[in-house]
Enzyme design. Sequence first.
Site, PDB file in Angstrom:
ATOM      1  N   GLU A 123     -12.447  -9.585  58.621  1.00  0.00           N
ATOM      2  CA  GLU A 123     -11.654  -9.377  57.734  1.00  0.00           C
ATOM      3  C   GLU A 123     -11.643  -7.919  57.379  1.00  0.00           C
ATOM      4  OE1 GLU A 123     -11.463 -12.878  54.106  1.00  0.00           O
ATOM      5  OE2 GLU A 123     -13.269 -11.875  54.708  1.00  0.00           O
ATOM      6  N   ARG A 164      -3.551  -8.634  45.776  1.00  0.00           N
ATOM      7  CA  ARG A 164      -3.184 -10.070  46.461  1.00  0.00           C
ATOM      8  C   ARG A 164      -2.601  -9.918  47.822  1.00  0.00           C
ATOM      9  NH1 ARG A 164      -2.086 -13.983  42.362  1.00  0.00           N
ATOM     10  NH2 ARG A 164      -0.557 -14.830  43.700  1.00  0.00           N
ATOM     11  N   LYS A 180      -4.874 -11.911  49.251  1.00  0.00           N
ATOM     12  CA  LYS A 180      -6.155 -12.681  48.425  1.00  0.00           C
ATOM     13  C   LYS A 180      -5.926 -13.957  48.019  1.00  0.00           C
ATOM     14  CE  LYS A 180      -9.711 -12.369  45.741  1.00  0.00           C
ATOM     15  NZ  LYS A 180     -10.883 -12.399  46.455  1.00  0.00           N
ATOM     16  N   LYS A 224     -16.407 -12.249  57.224  1.00  0.00           N
ATOM     17  CA  LYS A 224     -16.515 -11.097  56.411  1.00  0.00           C
ATOM     18  C   LYS A 224     -16.021  -9.813  57.425  1.00  0.00           C
ATOM     19  CE  LYS A 224     -16.040 -11.627  53.372  1.00  0.00           C
ATOM     20  NZ  LYS A 224     -15.855 -13.106  52.617  1.00  0.00           N
ATOM     21  N   TRP A 239       4.908 -10.036  50.714  1.00  0.00           N
ATOM     22  CA  TRP A 239       4.083 -10.214  51.951  1.00  0.00           C
ATOM     23  C   TRP A 239       4.844 -11.042  52.902  1.00  0.00           C
ATOM     24  CZ3 TRP A 239       1.689 -14.046  54.617  1.00  0.00           C
ATOM     25  CH2 TRP A 239       0.783 -13.984  55.447  1.00  0.00           C
ATOM     26  N   GLU A 288     -19.817 -17.103  57.673  1.00  0.00           N
ATOM     27  CA  GLU A 288     -19.377 -16.442  56.657  1.00  0.00           C
ATOM     28  C   GLU A 288     -19.486 -14.771  56.897  1.00  0.00           C
ATOM     29  OE1 GLU A 288     -17.474 -16.420  54.087  1.00  0.00           O
ATOM     30  OE2 GLU A 288     -17.675 -14.746  52.810  1.00  0.00           O
ATOM     31  N   CYS A 345       2.507 -12.458  47.843  1.00  0.00           N
ATOM     32  CA  CYS A 345       3.675 -11.726  46.916  1.00  0.00           C
ATOM     33  C   CYS A 345       3.153 -11.824  45.279  1.00  0.00           C
ATOM     34  CB  CYS A 345       4.965 -12.513  47.140  1.00  0.00           C
ATOM     35  SG  CYS A 345       5.541 -12.466  48.877  1.00  0.00           S
ATOM     36  N   ASN A 347       8.699 -15.559  44.808  1.00  0.00           N
ATOM     37  CA  ASN A 347       7.506 -15.887  45.694  1.00  0.00           C
ATOM     38  C   ASN A 347       7.566 -17.261  46.236  1.00  0.00           C
ATOM     39  OD1 ASN A 347       6.383 -13.507  44.605  1.00  0.00           O
ATOM     40  ND2 ASN A 347       4.947 -14.517  43.580  1.00  0.00           N
ATOM     41  N   GLY A 348       7.119 -17.562  47.401  1.00  0.00           N
ATOM     42  CA  GLY A 348       7.058 -18.939  48.086  1.00  0.00           C
ATOM     43  C   GLY A 348       8.153 -18.709  49.247  1.00  0.00           C
ATOM     44  N   HIS A 357     -24.296 -22.437  74.929  1.00  0.00           N
ATOM     45  CA  HIS A 357     -23.005 -23.151  75.430  1.00  0.00           C
ATOM     46  C   HIS A 357     -21.886 -22.508  75.315  1.00  0.00           C
ATOM     47  CE1 HIS A 357     -25.590 -26.706  75.406  1.00  0.00           C
ATOM     48  NE2 HIS A 357     -25.935 -26.496  74.300  1.00  0.00           N
TER      49      HIS A 357
HETATM   50  C1  G6P Z   1      -7.822 -15.963  51.640  1.00  0.00           C
HETATM   51  C2  G6P Z   1      -8.551 -14.849  51.106  1.00  0.00           C
HETATM   52  C3  G6P Z   1     -10.244 -15.213  51.205  1.00  0.00           C
HETATM   53  C4  G6P Z   1     -10.293 -16.673  50.726  1.00  0.00           C
HETATM   54  C5  G6P Z   1      -9.430 -17.552  51.210  1.00  0.00           C
HETATM   55  C6  G6P Z   1      -9.473 -18.773  50.353  1.00  0.00           C
HETATM   56  O1  G6P Z   1      -7.781 -15.969  52.993  1.00  0.00           O
HETATM   57  O2  G6P Z   1      -8.152 -13.748  51.967  1.00  0.00           O
HETATM   58  O3  G6P Z   1     -10.730 -14.396  50.825  1.00  0.00           O
HETATM   59  O4  G6P Z   1     -11.685 -16.935  51.002  1.00  0.00           O
HETATM   60  O5  G6P Z   1      -8.006 -17.219  50.944  1.00  0.00           O
HETATM   61  O6  G6P Z   1      -8.923 -18.471  48.853  1.00  0.00           O
HETATM   62  P1  G6P Z   1      -9.337 -19.235  47.628  1.00  0.00           P
HETATM   63  O7  G6P Z   1      -8.652 -18.552  46.433  1.00  0.00           O
HETATM   64  O8  G6P Z   1      -8.933 -20.688  47.638  1.00  0.00           O
HETATM   65  O9  G6P Z   1     -10.919 -19.436  47.477  1.00  0.00           O
END
Ligand code: G6P
Length: 607
Positions: free
Chosen positions: A487, A27, A602, A484, A73, A480, A2, A99-100, A503
């Site tokens: 996501e 975000r 984000k 990616k 959100w 990673e 949010c 927010n929160g 395994h």
């Molecule tokens: C969310 C984002 C990711 C990020 C993760 C940790 O899931 O979508 O891209 O890696 O948060 O975020 P940070 O700001 O703590 O690196």
Amino acid sequence: MCGIIGYCGPKPAAPILVEGLKRLEYRGYDSAGIGVLENDVLHLVKRAGKINDLRNALPDGLGGSFGIGHTRWATHGGVTDRNAHPHADGRGNLCIAHNGIIENYTALKRNLETKGYEFRSETDSEVIAHLIADLYDGDLERAVKSAVRLLKGTYGIVAMHRSEPGVLVGARNGSPLVLGVGHGEMLLASDVTAMLEHTKQVIYIEDGEVVRMTADDHRTTDTRDNRIDRSVETIGWDLEEIEKNGFDHYMEKEIFEQPESIRRAMQGRLDPDTATSHLGGLNMTNRELLDIERVKVIAAGTSYHAGLVASYLLESLARLPAGAELASELRYRNPIVERNNLYFAVSQSGETADTLYAMREIQRKGGRVLGICNVVGATIPRESDGGVYIHSGPEIAVASTKAFTSQLTAFYLFALLIARKRDMSYSAGLSFMRELERIPEKVQVVLDRAAAIREIAKKYAGAQSFLFLGRGINYAVALEGALKLKEISYIHAEGYSAAEIKHGPIALINEETPSLFIVPDDALRDKIISNMKEVKARNGKVIALGVDGDNELADIADDVMFVPSTNELLSPFLTVIPMQLLSYYTALERGCNVDQPRNLAKSVTVE
Ligand code: G6P
């Protein structure tokens, strides 16, 4: 997650609020709304969907020079116009954006309902509007203070009242709020990007504080009315950095910025005379650094993967026991904090709730936590005992790319520093440093091959499932790569150690499931090649990511990508780039929203 924006000033508020919300889009959100006061009437416009839907819903010529806006959100209640913020009290006297999460909202709601307050949404946040209305006696600031004393949970709140035109009140506990101090105008936002067009002068509001602002004045106090004076800070980012600058997407821009962002993370921190690094923000003496017995990285998402690379690196290069753990898990398992343990909280945003709460738990037990963060002034760097800013510049795309390689850079600098204190010689340190300095140009070489990676992405974009396999330090890169892809392209993807394939994952292999193997030029190369052959023998499609000159790979794999050769420990900088590009191009092929993937945020500011 949010986002909040508030504006008081001489200009029409609505366009400024909507533009601010546009800046917060990155975000992650699913609905948006604004509230402005015009001619003594509180206008609320709220829409599920995109900011453009909100913009289209605004009445023509909506005036009013102060107001609040929000991107939501969803947590409590579905994605509907009604559940979008701002939320008003029953009489249309005041509205709030939040927010929160308010954890005790059910009890508060029940109590307010018995007093006759009617709720119109399914959100936890609406309770704040009615609570402030119930406590209001002609002073919004006082009512907000009384209200927040009754709230349990996390909040960043901004509120306005019809009887106090030109006044906004904000309160913070666990969700960021920043006050922007302009010339004859004032802004309040959850994120500096929302106000960068108007001012770079900011004051970070802390937990437990309430801010009252008008166009030309502001006052911060705690909930007991003690005045807090904090100096104005200048944001180091430029507006240009939060534009796309000719790229189609932020993610593309951020991938291609990496030679520069890695260079920036290193700048001024390497010293060839001593073959070591300088990290001024660690706040640790040489003796304290020498006394570290174990390093633990806590983080989430991509930052956690940077921590996995770091732990491998610290053990190999600096011979220092190290590990990485998901912050969300560490917090609740009563972690053992030993005297000479050093913790790193890694977070691009510096606001991830899981990482922040885990950090506080470690600190409560007496542990020392250093932050590795990008956003200057965010909560994690402010609360940590020291740390390293990675200086990537704003990362806007939800999927993290340049922050990852800059987080790695910070860890490589730290590893070099520790290694040189332990058993690394000057000459070994210098040659490692020289190779580290060459990384940006080698990253550029990989980026120059993007067109070939795009062709591979086109070929496999229809896959339902994908495996990413690596070993050693590149095991984390495989994780990673899988993260990616899932996501942003929504293809199911798993990252595994190539050795583990027998395994379990090998059961998934068929002609439709591609496996991407990272094959660096190291001691495990031949073993990985055997794993590739096992997949080929089961009719699986194999993509190999190898090192320039490894011609044998083309005989085994269906497709091959290459990166320049480097020191084995530095290879993640190069091997991760094709993963990022492959994901990006695959998402494009599939018509996905690259920068704002569905359901993702984000900065995840709730647990
Ligand atoms: C969310 C984002 C990711 C990020 C993760 C940790 O899931 O979508 O891209 O890696 O948060 O975020 P940070 O700001 O703590 O690196």
